[in-house]
Design a protein around this motif. Sequence first.
Motif, PDB file in Angstrom:
ATOM      1  N   LEU A   1      47.221   1.320 -46.157  1.00 15.63           N
ATOM      2  CA  LEU A   1      46.807   0.841 -44.841  1.00 15.63           C
ATOM      3  C   LEU A   1      45.421   0.204 -44.886  1.00 15.63           C
ATOM      4  O   LEU A   1      45.181  -0.818 -44.234  1.00 15.63           O
ATOM      5  CB  LEU A   1      46.823   1.994 -43.836  1.00 15.63           C
ATOM      6  N   GLU A   2      44.500   0.797 -45.647  1.00 19.34           N
ATOM      7  CA  GLU A   2      43.145   0.236 -45.727  1.00 19.34           C
ATOM      8  C   GLU A   2      43.167  -1.182 -46.290  1.00 19.34           C
ATOM      9  O   GLU A   2      42.490  -2.076 -45.779  1.00 19.34           O
ATOM     10  CB  GLU A   2      42.259   1.138 -46.589  1.00 19.34           C
ATOM     11  N   LEU A   3      43.961  -1.386 -47.325  1.00 17.15           N
ATOM     12  CA  LEU A   3      44.077  -2.724 -47.901  1.00 17.15           C
ATOM     13  C   LEU A   3      44.706  -3.681 -46.901  1.00 17.15           C
ATOM     14  O   LEU A   3      44.257  -4.822 -46.750  1.00 17.15           O
ATOM     15  CB  LEU A   3      44.919  -2.672 -49.174  1.00 17.15           C
TER      16      LEU A   3
ATOM     17  N   GLU B   1      35.407 -18.921 -51.042  1.00 19.05           N
ATOM     18  CA  GLU B   1      34.256 -18.057 -50.800  1.00 19.05           C
ATOM     19  C   GLU B   1      34.691 -16.731 -50.182  1.00 19.05           C
ATOM     20  O   GLU B   1      34.160 -15.668 -50.519  1.00 19.05           O
ATOM     21  CB  GLU B   1      33.248 -18.763 -49.904  1.00 19.05           C
ATOM     22  N   GLU B   2      35.656 -16.793 -49.292  1.00 20.20           N
ATOM     23  CA  GLU B   2      36.159 -15.555 -48.683  1.00 20.20           C
ATOM     24  C   GLU B   2      36.846 -14.678 -49.716  1.00 20.20           C
ATOM     25  O   GLU B   2      36.704 -13.450 -49.710  1.00 20.20           O
ATOM     26  CB  GLU B   2      37.117 -15.898 -47.543  1.00 20.20           C
ATOM     27  N   TYR B   3      37.604 -15.308 -50.618  1.00 19.48           N
ATOM     28  CA  TYR B   3      38.245 -14.555 -51.691  1.00 19.48           C
ATOM     29  C   TYR B   3      37.201 -13.742 -52.460  1.00 19.48           C
ATOM     30  O   TYR B   3      37.386 -12.556 -52.746  1.00 19.48           O
ATOM     31  CB  TYR B   3      38.943 -15.506 -52.665  1.00 19.48           C
ATOM     32  N   ALA B   4      36.109 -14.397 -52.801  1.00 20.70           N
ATOM     33  CA  ALA B   4      35.073 -13.742 -53.601  1.00 20.70           C
ATOM     34  C   ALA B   4      34.451 -12.572 -52.846  1.00 20.70           C
ATOM     35  O   ALA B   4      34.255 -11.485 -53.411  1.00 20.70           O
ATOM     36  CB  ALA B   4      34.000 -14.753 -53.992  1.00 20.70           C
ATOM     37  N   ARG B   5      34.167 -12.774 -51.549  1.00 21.74           N
ATOM     38  CA  ARG B   5      33.546 -11.714 -50.755  1.00 21.74           C
ATOM     39  C   ARG B   5      34.486 -10.521 -50.590  1.00 21.74           C
ATOM     40  O   ARG B   5      34.082  -9.362 -50.708  1.00 21.74           O
ATOM     41  CB  ARG B   5      33.135 -12.256 -49.384  1.00 21.74           C
ATOM     42  N   ILE B   6      35.758 -10.809 -50.304  1.00 23.99           N
ATOM     43  CA  ILE B   6      36.725  -9.729 -50.095  1.00 23.99           C
ATOM     44  C   ILE B   6      36.962  -8.964 -51.397  1.00 23.99           C
ATOM     45  O   ILE B   6      37.019  -7.728 -51.404  1.00 23.99           O
ATOM     46  CB  ILE B   6      38.060 -10.294 -49.567  1.00 23.99           C
ATOM     47  N   ALA B   7      37.104  -9.695 -52.486  1.00 22.92           N
ATOM     48  CA  ALA B   7      37.333  -9.051 -53.774  1.00 22.92           C
ATOM     49  C   ALA B   7      36.174  -8.128 -54.133  1.00 22.92           C
ATOM     50  O   ALA B   7      36.381  -7.008 -54.619  1.00 22.92           O
ATOM     51  CB  ALA B   7      37.521 -10.115 -54.860  1.00 22.92           C
ATOM     52  N   GLU B   8      34.969  -8.583 -53.862  1.00 21.84           N
ATOM     53  CA  GLU B   8      33.803  -7.747 -54.161  1.00 21.84           C
ATOM     54  C   GLU B   8      33.782  -6.512 -53.274  1.00 21.84           C
ATOM     55  O   GLU B   8      33.510  -5.393 -53.742  1.00 21.84           O
ATOM     56  CB  GLU B   8      32.526  -8.556 -53.967  1.00 21.84           C
TER      57      GLU B   8
ATOM     58  N   LEU C   1      36.264  -4.978 -51.864  1.00 19.30           N
ATOM     59  CA  LEU C   1      37.353  -4.064 -52.173  1.00 19.30           C
ATOM     60  C   LEU C   1      37.368  -3.632 -53.636  1.00 19.30           C
ATOM     61  O   LEU C   1      38.254  -2.879 -54.044  1.00 19.30           O
ATOM     62  CB  LEU C   1      38.698  -4.716 -51.827  1.00 19.30           C
ATOM     63  N   ALA C   2      36.388  -4.140 -54.413  1.00 17.77           N
ATOM     64  CA  ALA C   2      36.320  -3.825 -55.843  1.00 17.77           C
ATOM     65  C   ALA C   2      37.619  -4.203 -56.540  1.00 17.77           C
ATOM     66  O   ALA C   2      38.198  -3.431 -57.319  1.00 17.77           O
ATOM     67  CB  ALA C   2      35.997  -2.343 -56.058  1.00 17.77           C
ATOM     68  N   MET C   3      38.103  -5.408 -56.248  1.00 21.89           N
ATOM     69  CA  MET C   3      39.332  -5.915 -56.853  1.00 21.89           C
ATOM     70  C   MET C   3      39.050  -7.216 -57.583  1.00 21.89           C
ATOM     71  O   MET C   3      38.145  -7.963 -57.209  1.00 21.89           O
ATOM     72  CB  MET C   3      40.405  -6.167 -55.766  1.00 21.89           C
TER      73      MET C   3
ATOM     74  N   LEU D   1      43.671  -9.682 -55.962  1.00 20.06           N
ATOM     75  CA  LEU D   1      43.592  -9.867 -54.512  1.00 20.06           C
ATOM     76  C   LEU D   1      44.522 -10.986 -54.057  1.00 20.06           C
ATOM     77  O   LEU D   1      45.224 -10.851 -53.046  1.00 20.06           O
ATOM     78  CB  LEU D   1      42.151 -10.184 -54.114  1.00 20.06           C
ATOM     79  N   ALA D   2      44.539 -12.080 -54.792  1.00 19.38           N
ATOM     80  CA  ALA D   2      45.403 -13.210 -54.436  1.00 19.38           C
ATOM     81  C   ALA D   2      46.863 -12.799 -54.446  1.00 19.38           C
ATOM     82  O   ALA D   2      47.641 -13.197 -53.565  1.00 19.38           O
ATOM     83  CB  ALA D   2      45.165 -14.374 -55.393  1.00 19.38           C
ATOM     84  N   VAL D   3      47.253 -12.000 -55.420  1.00 18.49           N
ATOM     85  CA  VAL D   3      48.635 -11.523 -55.506  1.00 18.49           C
ATOM     86  C   VAL D   3      48.957 -10.623 -54.313  1.00 18.49           C
ATOM     87  O   VAL D   3      50.050 -10.714 -53.721  1.00 18.49           O
ATOM     88  CB  VAL D   3      48.880 -10.769 -56.827  1.00 18.49           C
ATOM     89  N   ALA D   4      48.015  -9.752 -53.945  1.00 13.89           N
ATOM     90  CA  ALA D   4      48.234  -8.845 -52.815  1.00 13.89           C
ATOM     91  C   ALA D   4      48.429  -9.628 -51.521  1.00 13.89           C
ATOM     92  O   ALA D   4      49.318  -9.316 -50.720  1.00 13.89           O
ATOM     93  CB  ALA D   4      47.055  -7.883 -52.683  1.00 13.89           C
ATOM     94  N   ILE D   5      47.613 -10.646 -51.297  1.00  7.87           N
ATOM     95  CA  ILE D   5      47.740 -11.474 -50.095  1.00  7.87           C
ATOM     96  C   ILE D   5      49.070 -12.218 -50.107  1.00  7.87           C
ATOM     97  O   ILE D   5      49.777 -12.285 -49.088  1.00  7.87           O
ATOM     98  CB  ILE D   5      46.565 -12.465 -49.985  1.00  7.87           C
ATOM     99  N   HIS D   6      49.434 -12.758 -51.253  1.00  3.23           N
ATOM    100  CA  HIS D   6      50.704 -13.483 -51.361  1.00  3.23           C
ATOM    101  C   HIS D   6      51.887 -12.575 -51.029  1.00  3.23           C
ATOM    102  O   HIS D   6      52.802 -12.974 -50.289  1.00  3.23           O
ATOM    103  CB  HIS D   6      50.862 -14.044 -52.772  1.00  3.23           C
ATOM    104  N   ARG D   7      51.861 -11.369 -51.555  1.00  7.76           N
ATOM    105  CA  ARG D   7      52.973 -10.449 -51.307  1.00  7.76           C
ATOM    106  C   ARG D   7      53.052 -10.036 -49.845  1.00  7.76           C
ATOM    107  O   ARG D   7      54.153  -9.922 -49.281  1.00  7.76           O
ATOM    108  CB  ARG D   7      52.820  -9.216 -52.199  1.00  7.76           C
TER     109      ARG D   7
END
Length: 245
Positions: free
Chosen positions: A167-169, A184-191, A193-195, A200-206
Amino acid sequence: MLSKPFQVPPTMSRFRTTRWSLVIGARSGSLKANRALDELCRVYRPPVLAFLRRHGPAEGDAEDLTQAFFEQLLRLRTHAVADPGRGRFRVFLLVALKRFLSNQNAFAHAAKRGGGSATLSLDDEVQVGQPTDPATPEGAFERAWATVIVQQAAHQLQREASAAGKLELFEALRPFLLESPDPEEYARIAERLAMRRNTLAVAIHRLRQRLRELVREEMADTVTEADQLEGEMSTLQRALATPSG
């Protein structure tokens, strides 16, 4: 946006029973059918309110008319005389709403003359187009309808994420269910969430892929035949792509 086309599975030779097909098929007004219609009306109330607001009544009047419309629809169980060939709850609801307003106007005029009352009927043919202009009542209805479909699907996706312990993700990625984040958003979110960015891209795609599947399932619950589903999906795509008015 939800732009990826959907394909009807080749095994879907016989369309599944849905809330709306249950309503259409139960001419005797069974308890299951009544409950199904109640649920459909509860979920898809926003498009009716959007139509009435765009039609001109004041805020309070639109709310009152929406309540009156559904009370009459459920009380008279007009699905018993609805044309099952239409097969789409969206069209049925819009036709019934237009008839309701027409009868409201007729009733008001008759009252002024001291004459009879008007009743809701679906016996006559009503032409329902495919509006794209959100400034029209029909366009506002279509956009609100599409929004409800996506919201229902997103709620189911949230429940699935919660059941999977993610749920948190999900909440972190919710803003990107319809539009992908920029680099830029990808980089901020990945940082945050420590991913890794690729993970992260795969998680969003799924998540977006699953949302598309759930949107299709939600839409399928409002038609009676598999071949109607593609037309309804096209209507949803068009409504979401049209800027709100």
